[in-house]
Design an enzyme around this catalytic site. Structure first.
Site, PDB file in Angstrom:
ATOM      1  N   ASP A   1       1.016  -1.236   0.440  1.00 20.64           N
ATOM      2  CA  ASP A   1       0.163   0.180  -0.400  1.00 20.64           C
ATOM      3  C   ASP A   1       0.745   1.187  -0.208  1.00 20.64           C
ATOM      4  OD1 ASP A   1      -1.522   2.011   1.639  1.00 20.64           O
ATOM      5  OD2 ASP A   1      -3.069   0.720   0.531  1.00 20.64           O
TER       6      ASP A   1
ATOM      7  N   TRP B   1      -5.713   1.817  -0.284  1.00 21.80           N
ATOM      8  CA  TRP B   1      -5.603   0.675  -1.641  1.00 21.80           C
ATOM      9  C   TRP B   1      -5.704  -0.922  -0.974  1.00 21.80           C
ATOM     10  CZ3 TRP B   1      -6.782   4.046  -4.685  1.00 21.80           C
ATOM     11  CH2 TRP B   1      -5.847   5.113  -4.304  1.00 21.80           C
ATOM     12  N   ASP B   2      -4.987  -1.151  -0.026  1.00 21.87           N
ATOM     13  CA  ASP B   2      -5.686  -2.645   1.178  1.00 21.87           C
ATOM     14  C   ASP B   2      -6.726  -2.253   0.899  1.00 21.87           C
ATOM     15  OD1 ASP B   2      -2.745  -3.514   0.783  1.00 21.87           O
ATOM     16  OD2 ASP B   2      -2.223  -3.203   2.740  1.00 21.87           O
ATOM     17  N   LEU B   3      -7.518  -1.655   1.539  1.00 26.70           N
ATOM     18  CA  LEU B   3      -9.013  -1.767   2.116  1.00 26.70           C
ATOM     19  C   LEU B   3      -9.432  -1.833   0.408  1.00 26.70           C
ATOM     20  CD1 LEU B   3      -8.730   0.264   4.628  1.00 26.70           C
ATOM     21  CD2 LEU B   3      -8.871  -2.056   5.001  1.00 26.70           C
TER      22      LEU B   3
END
Length: 404
Positions: free
Chosen positions: A134, A163-165
């Site tokens: 991320d 961005w991970d989520l």
């Protein structure tokens, strides 16, 4: 917890945030999600924040409602079991989410030999297969250079792993989409979802990229100013910082009314020959003329005087508060039916959330805790792979699998 996906079996081979988030969302909507890890835990098993006994609150939070299988993935026997789990038979099985590399023992081509209609959703860093996380993807997109005070050139990383989520949520959507397609055409698919593509596409969808193409440079950092509209933090006479936002004409007029600065703003409009009520962009363009008026109005009243006036007038505002104060906020945590007290594997009992969406027509089921590592190894090997007790015992004796 809800039962919308009840009957589906999703196998997860993952670590960190994006892939486990995908599995979490599917589990909270009723899917049976089976996560396999190395014996002793994967790279995220001891990730901070930690309880006093060293258990990861992070791992505990991202793996609620899942089942856990512990395998020795360094050995061919353990890898074979992981492959068989991912491709196990059943109309509602053959669903696999992972962030393992494209190549290797969990490559789609390898798994599809066991089950041709396998649906695999694979989280990646960069689309070419190179490692990316991320923070590194975010740095490449330029956002840390747009974030922070205007007079400070240092990059500012965001605390939230956006961005991970986003990738995890998109992967859950992609999994259900590919499953629906398989039900229509009988075909399996691999959906590759790189963080870099999620980031790049999102930046384009929000207009960041086109704006930069047209202007020749990325957006300048501007502190807490809301881009293209009127919004910023202001300080009351007693030192409380409040966020004020005025995007719609109604929000703008109500803010002026509550602060009592309508006549002063009208004089600025007359001087500039504009109407701020009609165009939010003009409020942003001329914010340096407007800010002093708002700053003086805020500085003349305490937060206790302003906030009731804002609420009564329908002003869009919010107070800055630390997380320890947010925990007592009934709009967020305290008394929120989304949260329930749960006894966790760490030995702690604390409130944990279920599914983020609320379905008024369905009853919300109890929140289920994360598993202990390897807690469901024997159950899954027996029920999903059809192994007998003697075979499972032999695997334990050989150190190929482990229980909790």
């Amino acid at each position: 917890m809800y039962d919308l996906l009840k009957g589906l079996r999703v196998v997860e081979g993952s670590a960190f945030v994006a892939a486990p988030t995908c599995g979490l969302y599917l589990a909270q909507m009723g899917a049976e999600v089976i996560r396999f890890d190395n014996i002793g835990g994967g790279p995220d098993f001891r990730r901070w924040p930690l309880a006093e006994n060293g258990m990861s609150l992070y791992w505990e939070g991202l793996n609620k409602a899942k089942k856990s299988v512990a395998l020795d993935l360094t050995r061919p026997e353990g890898r074979e079991i992981a492959q068989r789990l991912a491709a196990a038979p059943g109309e509602d099985g053959g669903l696999f989410v992972t962030n393992f590399p494209v190549e290797g023992f969990l490559a789609y081509e390898q798994l599809a030999k066991l089950r041709p209609d396998l649906v695999c959703v694979r989280v990646m860093g960069w689309a070419d297969g190179s490692q990316g996380m991320d923070y590194t993807i975010n740095a490449a997109l330029g956002l840390p250079q747009m974030t922070g005070p205007a007079d400070d050139e240092r990059p500012v990383n965001h605390v939230l792993a956006a961005w991970d989520l986003l990738t995890g949520a998109y992967c859950a959507f992609a999994m259900v989409s590919a499953l629906l397609a398989r039900q229509r055409d009988g075909h399996g698919r691999e959906v590759r979802v790189p963080l870099s593509d999620v980031g790049a596409a999102t930046m384009a969808n929000l207009g960041f990229t086109t704006e930069t193409m047209l202007s020749g440079r990325q957006r300048l950092r501007m502190g807490n100013d809301v881009y293209g509209a009127f919004g910023r933090d202001f300080t009351t006479s007693d030192g409380v910082k409040l966020m004020l936002l005025a995007i719609t004409p109604k929000q703008w007029s109500k803010a002026l009314e509550a602060l009592g600065i309508g006549p002063e703003v009208a004089r600025v409009e007359a001087d500039l020959g504009v109407s701020f009520a009609k165009d939010e962009g003009l409020r942003f363009t001329h914010r340096e003329r407007l800010y002093p008026l708002f700053e003086r109005a805020f500085a003349q009243k305490t937060a206790a005087e302003l906030t009731p006036a804002f609420d009564a007038g329908g002003v869009t505002w919010g107070s800055y508060q630390p997380l320890e104060a947010a925990l007592d906020d009934p709009r967020l945590f305290k008394g929120n039916p989304l949260f329930q007290e749960v006894a966790h594997p760490s030995g702690l009992t604390y409130a944990a959330p279920g599914a983020m969406g609320t379905i008024p027509q369905d009853e919300r089921q109890p929140v289920r805790r994360a598993p202990r590592l390897g807690e469901h190894t024997d159950e899954v090997l027996a029920n999903v792979l059809g192994m007998g007790s003697a075979e499972i015992a032999k695997l334990h004796d050989q150190g190929v699998v482990a229980g909790a």
